[in-house]
Design a protein around this motif. Structure first.
Motif, PDB file in Angstrom:
ATOM      1  N   ILE A   1       0.845  -1.205   0.000  1.00  0.00           N
ATOM      2  CA  ILE A   1       0.000   0.000   0.000  1.00  0.00           C
ATOM      3  C   ILE A   1       0.873   1.244   0.000  1.00  0.00           C
ATOM      4  CG2 ILE A   1      -1.643   1.338   1.378  1.00  0.00           C
ATOM      5  CD1 ILE A   1      -2.806  -1.416   2.308  1.00  0.00           C
ATOM      6  N   GLU A   2       1.895   1.260   0.843  1.00  0.00           N
ATOM      7  CA  GLU A   2       2.794   2.419   0.913  1.00  0.00           C
ATOM      8  C   GLU A   2       3.517   2.630  -0.417  1.00  0.00           C
ATOM      9  OE1 GLU A   2       5.882   4.354   4.078  1.00  0.00           O
ATOM     10  OE2 GLU A   2       5.973   2.185   3.813  1.00  0.00           O
ATOM     11  N   ASP A   3       4.023   1.555  -1.025  1.00  0.00           N
ATOM     12  CA  ASP A   3       4.695   1.662  -2.325  1.00  0.00           C
ATOM     13  C   ASP A   3       3.777   2.284  -3.368  1.00  0.00           C
ATOM     14  OD1 ASP A   3       6.994   0.476  -1.348  1.00  0.00           O
ATOM     15  OD2 ASP A   3       6.550  -1.508  -2.183  1.00  0.00           O
ATOM     16  N   GLU A   4       2.555   1.795  -3.429  1.00  0.00           N
ATOM     17  CA  GLU A   4       1.611   2.275  -4.440  1.00  0.00           C
ATOM     18  C   GLU A   4       1.234   3.737  -4.208  1.00  0.00           C
ATOM     19  OE1 GLU A   4       0.795   0.572  -7.215  1.00  0.00           O
ATOM     20  OE2 GLU A   4       2.204  -0.924  -6.471  1.00  0.00           O
ATOM     21  N   LEU A   5       1.052   4.135  -2.961  1.00  0.00           N
ATOM     22  CA  LEU A   5       0.727   5.537  -2.675  1.00  0.00           C
ATOM     23  C   LEU A   5       1.915   6.453  -2.967  1.00  0.00           C
ATOM     24  CD1 LEU A   5      -1.411   5.131   0.551  1.00  0.00           C
ATOM     25  CD2 LEU A   5      -2.205   5.998  -1.661  1.00  0.00           C
ATOM     26  N   LEU A   6       3.126   5.993  -2.695  1.00  0.00           N
ATOM     27  CA  LEU A   6       4.310   6.793  -3.012  1.00  0.00           C
ATOM     28  C   LEU A   6       4.416   7.052  -4.511  1.00  0.00           C
ATOM     29  CD1 LEU A   6       6.929   5.248  -0.586  1.00  0.00           C
ATOM     30  CD2 LEU A   6       6.192   7.635  -0.616  1.00  0.00           C
ATOM     31  N   MET A   7       4.042   6.056  -5.306  1.00  0.00           N
ATOM     32  CA  MET A   7       4.094   6.240  -6.756  1.00  0.00           C
ATOM     33  C   MET A   7       3.040   7.223  -7.250  1.00  0.00           C
ATOM     34  SD  MET A   7       5.263   2.609  -8.358  1.00  0.00           S
ATOM     35  CE  MET A   7       4.064   1.554  -7.585  1.00  0.00           C
ATOM     36  N   GLU A   8       2.031   7.498  -6.441  1.00  0.00           N
ATOM     37  CA  GLU A   8       0.977   8.448  -6.819  1.00  0.00           C
ATOM     38  C   GLU A   8       1.317   9.893  -6.449  1.00  0.00           C
ATOM     39  OE1 GLU A   8      -1.750   7.699  -8.646  1.00  0.00           O
ATOM     40  OE2 GLU A   8      -0.838   5.718  -8.786  1.00  0.00           O
ATOM     41  N   LEU A   9       2.413  10.109  -5.721  1.00  0.00           N
ATOM     42  CA  LEU A   9       2.786  11.472  -5.357  1.00  0.00           C
ATOM     43  C   LEU A   9       3.065  12.297  -6.616  1.00  0.00           C
ATOM     44  CD1 LEU A   9       5.207  10.891  -2.343  1.00  0.00           C
ATOM     45  CD2 LEU A   9       2.990  12.032  -2.280  1.00  0.00           C
ATOM     46  N   PRO A  10       2.614  13.539  -6.648  1.00  0.00           N
ATOM     47  CA  PRO A  10       2.895  14.375  -7.819  1.00  0.00           C
ATOM     48  C   PRO A  10       4.376  14.746  -7.869  1.00  0.00           C
ATOM     49  CG  PRO A  10       1.806  15.656  -6.120  1.00  0.00           C
ATOM     50  CD  PRO A  10       1.816  14.227  -5.643  1.00  0.00           C
ATOM     51  N   LEU A  11       4.906  14.909  -9.077  1.00  0.00           N
ATOM     52  CA  LEU A  11       6.307  15.293  -9.219  1.00  0.00           C
ATOM     53  C   LEU A  11       6.550  16.702  -8.697  1.00  0.00           C
ATOM     54  CD1 LEU A  11       7.126  13.869 -12.760  1.00  0.00           C
ATOM     55  CD2 LEU A  11       7.814  12.967 -10.543  1.00  0.00           C
ATOM     56  N   VAL A  12       5.609  17.608  -8.976  1.00  0.00           N
ATOM     57  CA  VAL A  12       5.739  19.002  -8.549  1.00  0.00           C
ATOM     58  C   VAL A  12       4.441  19.416  -7.873  1.00  0.00           C
ATOM     59  CG1 VAL A  12       6.245  21.360  -9.284  1.00  0.00           C
ATOM     60  CG2 VAL A  12       7.268  19.439 -10.510  1.00  0.00           C
ATOM     61  N   PRO A  13       4.343  19.209  -6.555  1.00  0.00           N
ATOM     62  CA  PRO A  13       3.106  19.596  -5.868  1.00  0.00           C
ATOM     63  C   PRO A  13       2.999  21.114  -5.729  1.00  0.00           C
ATOM     64  CG  PRO A  13       4.710  18.742  -4.303  1.00  0.00           C
ATOM     65  CD  PRO A  13       5.310  18.595  -5.668  1.00  0.00           C
ATOM     66  N   MET A  14       1.821  21.641  -6.094  1.00  0.00           N
ATOM     67  CA  MET A  14       1.602  23.088  -5.997  1.00  0.00           C
ATOM     68  C   MET A  14       0.127  23.372  -5.748  1.00  0.00           C
ATOM     69  SD  MET A  14       3.896  24.886  -8.966  1.00  0.00           S
ATOM     70  CE  MET A  14       3.316  23.887 -10.318  1.00  0.00           C
ATOM     71  N   HIS A  15      -0.119  24.476  -5.057  1.00  0.00           N
ATOM     72  CA  HIS A  15      -1.476  24.995  -4.957  1.00  0.00           C
ATOM     73  C   HIS A  15      -1.883  25.491  -6.340  1.00  0.00           C
ATOM     74  CE1 HIS A  15      -0.114  25.774  -0.710  1.00  0.00           C
ATOM     75  NE2 HIS A  15      -1.333  25.306  -0.469  1.00  0.00           N
TER      76      HIS A  15
END
Length: 159
Positions: free
Chosen positions: A109-123
């Protein structure tokens, strides 16, 4: 099987959380096994994994926390061992995992969620005004006249 697991149980995701995050993040997940046809039409063990998390991470513009909704909805096909998983993974459309050694569901679950993180998070629009540069912008003409010429010292060597 389903659960709600606090972010503290996912140390790599916790490391991504913004230090000013106020709410305690919780991962909501479900994992359901099924027998479905495999590549040759033979029955195979499959798992449907769903997970969601609203994670506050650092905005790349204002550096403040921005809540990013992460969502996983993926099927995994299981095979007997790691060698078989490695051999079949490149040629199959689905994700292939080995039954032995037994996979750790929370790590998956942690691996899969980490892969969903955006490359450049922004408001979409930062809540605080962004700081302006400390000095006046220099025009292109002023910058060109004050800039040293890169080959000026080479001319001195020719003499």
């Amino acid at each position: 099987m389903d659960g709600n697991t606090v972010l503290d149980d996912f140390p790599r995701l916790l490391a991504e959380q913004h230090p000013e995050a106020t709410a305690a993040a919780v991962v909501h997940w479900t994992a359901q096994g099924a027998m479905r046809p495999g590549p040759g039409g033979q029955p195979a063990v499959w798992m449907h994994l769903r997970a969601t998390l609203d994670l506050a991470i650092g905005c790349q513009r204002c550096l403040g926390p921005v809540v990013m909704p992460l969502q996983v909805d993926r099927w995994f096909r299981f095979v007997a061992d790691e060698a078989t998983a490695e051999a079949e993974d490149n040629d199959s459309e689905e994700d292939v995992l080995a039954l032995e050694p037994r996979p750790d569901l929370l790590n998956l679950i942690e691996d899969e969620l980490l892969m969903e993180l955006p490359l450049v998070p922004m408001h979409e629009a930062c809540p605080v005004p962004l700081p302006l540069p400390a000095e006046e912008p220099v025009s292109a003409e002023d910058a060109a006249s004050n800039r040293p010429h890169p080959f000026a010292d080479l001319a001195k060597l020719r003499k």
